[in-house]
Write a protein that holds these residues in place. Structure first.
Motif, mmCIF file in Angstrom:
data_model
loop_
_atom_site.group_PDB
_atom_site.id
_atom_site.type_symbol
_atom_site.label_atom_id
_atom_site.label_comp_id
_atom_site.label_asym_id
_atom_site.label_seq_id
_atom_site.Cartn_x
_atom_site.Cartn_y
_atom_site.Cartn_z
ATOM 1 N N ALA A 46 0.827 -1.205 0.000
ATOM 2 C CA ALA A 46 0.000 0.000 0.000
ATOM 3 C C ALA A 46 0.856 1.247 0.000
ATOM 4 O O ALA A 46 1.993 1.240 0.478
ATOM 5 N N PHE A 47 0.263 2.294 -0.550
ATOM 6 C CA PHE A 47 0.861 3.624 -0.452
ATOM 7 C C PHE A 47 0.178 4.345 0.710
ATOM 8 O O PHE A 47 -1.055 4.408 0.780
ATOM 9 N N LEU A 48 0.996 4.854 1.607
ATOM 10 C CA LEU A 48 0.511 5.655 2.709
ATOM 11 C C LEU A 48 1.266 6.973 2.685
ATOM 12 O O LEU A 48 2.503 6.979 2.746
ATOM 13 N N ASN A 49 0.535 8.063 2.560
ATOM 14 C CA ASN A 49 1.148 9.389 2.496
ATOM 15 C C ASN A 49 2.284 9.423 1.473
ATOM 16 O O ASN A 49 3.350 10.013 1.717
ATOM 17 N N GLY A 50 2.057 8.775 0.320
ATOM 18 C CA GLY A 50 3.013 8.832 -0.775
ATOM 19 C C GLY A 50 4.179 7.874 -0.682
ATOM 20 O O GLY A 50 5.033 7.852 -1.569
ATOM 21 N N VAL A 51 4.228 7.081 0.377
ATOM 22 C CA VAL A 51 5.331 6.129 0.555
ATOM 23 C C VAL A 51 4.778 4.710 0.397
ATOM 24 O O VAL A 51 3.690 4.396 0.903
ATOM 25 N N ASN A 52 5.523 3.857 -0.283
ATOM 26 C CA ASN A 52 5.096 2.483 -0.528
ATOM 27 C C ASN A 52 5.569 1.562 0.588
ATOM 28 O O ASN A 52 6.747 1.598 0.982
ATOM 29 N N TYR A 53 4.658 0.742 1.086
ATOM 30 C CA TYR A 53 4.979 -0.195 2.163
ATOM 31 C C TYR A 53 4.533 -1.608 1.784
ATOM 32 O O TYR A 53 3.551 -1.801 1.042
ATOM 33 N N TRP A 54 5.248 -2.586 2.368
ATOM 34 C CA TRP A 54 4.869 -3.988 2.247
ATOM 35 C C TRP A 54 4.584 -4.536 3.642
ATOM 36 O O TRP A 54 5.272 -4.189 4.611
ATOM 37 N N GLY A 55 3.601 -5.432 3.703
ATOM 38 C CA GLY A 55 3.378 -6.165 4.926
ATOM 39 C C GLY A 55 4.375 -7.305 5.045
ATOM 40 O O GLY A 55 5.159 -7.571 4.128
ATOM 41 N N GLN A 56 4.338 -8.003 6.182
ATOM 42 C CA GLN A 56 5.294 -9.071 6.439
ATOM 43 C C GLN A 56 4.914 -10.377 5.769
ATOM 44 O O GLN A 56 5.729 -11.290 5.675
ATOM 45 N N GLY A 57 3.690 -10.463 5.273
ATOM 46 C CA GLY A 57 3.237 -11.671 4.603
ATOM 47 C C GLY A 57 2.465 -12.584 5.528
ATOM 48 O O GLY A 57 2.772 -12.679 6.723
ATOM 49 N N THR A 58 1.474 -13.256 4.967
ATOM 50 C CA THR A 58 0.697 -14.228 5.722
ATOM 51 C C THR A 58 0.522 -15.480 4.860
ATOM 52 O O THR A 58 0.234 -15.387 3.672
ATOM 53 N N GLN A 59 0.747 -16.619 5.484
ATOM 54 C CA GLN A 59 0.723 -17.873 4.736
ATOM 55 C C GLN A 59 -0.714 -18.334 4.512
ATOM 56 O O GLN A 59 -1.521 -18.377 5.447
ATOM 57 N N VAL A 60 -0.997 -18.693 3.273
ATOM 58 C CA VAL A 60 -2.267 -19.335 2.928
ATOM 59 C C VAL A 60 -1.932 -20.701 2.337
ATOM 60 O O VAL A 60 -1.166 -20.798 1.366
ATOM 61 N N THR A 61 -2.479 -21.742 2.939
ATOM 62 C CA THR A 61 -2.254 -23.095 2.466
ATOM 63 C C THR A 61 -3.597 -23.742 2.165
ATOM 64 O O THR A 61 -4.484 -23.770 3.024
ATOM 65 N N VAL A 62 -3.729 -24.238 0.938
ATOM 66 C CA VAL A 62 -4.975 -24.879 0.519
ATOM 67 C C VAL A 62 -4.691 -26.358 0.309
ATOM 68 O O VAL A 62 -3.902 -26.738 -0.566
ATOM 69 N N ALA A 63 -5.321 -27.179 1.112
ATOM 70 C CA ALA A 63 -5.119 -28.624 1.054
ATOM 71 C C ALA A 63 -6.082 -29.254 0.053
ATOM 72 O O ALA A 63 -7.247 -28.878 -0.027
ATOM 73 N N SER A 64 -5.562 -30.213 -0.687
ATOM 74 C CA SER A 64 -6.405 -30.886 -1.688
ATOM 75 C C SER A 64 -7.203 -32.012 -1.065
ATOM 76 O O SER A 64 -6.966 -32.427 0.063
#
Length: 115
Positions: A97-115
């Protein structure tokens, strides 16, 4: 220090649903344009969905019709509703996301889909 805080990842069976949320950690910083990206092991990071401050959206091809990005400007939050999940959706999902003109990344969240 501003951070993007993600939540909602986890393990789900194929065909199931998950909802991811992304919030700025500090008040006074409004999320402008924002998006979700994902990265699976051995693959490049790819766009999942993007939303402008005005609410215009676009999606990666394989997500169209299954995923919905939305935002709550009052809560300064961007959400990703993921339905009809498939094993190939397994990845680490990142908020950007851009906040006040600066670009940021989150730390990430794992999504696992089991078959």
């Amino acid at each position: 220090q501003v951070q993007l805080v993600e939540s909602g990842g986890g393990l789900v069976q194929a065909g199931g649903s998950l909802r991811l949320s992304c919030t700025a950690s500090i008040s006074g910083f409004s999320i402008d344009a924002a998006g979700w990206y994902r990265q699976a092991p051995g693959k490049q990071r790819e766009l999942v969905a993007h939303i402008t401050r005005g609410g215009y959206t676009n999606y990666g091809d394989s997500m169209k019709g299954r995923f919905t990005i939305s935002r709550d400007n009052a809560k300064n939050t961007v959400n990703l509703q993921m339905n009809s999940l498939k094993p190939e959706d397994t990845a680490v999902y990142y908020c950007n996301a851009f906040l006040n003109g600066v670009n940021y990344w989150g730390q990430g969240t794992q999504v696992t889909v089991a078959s």
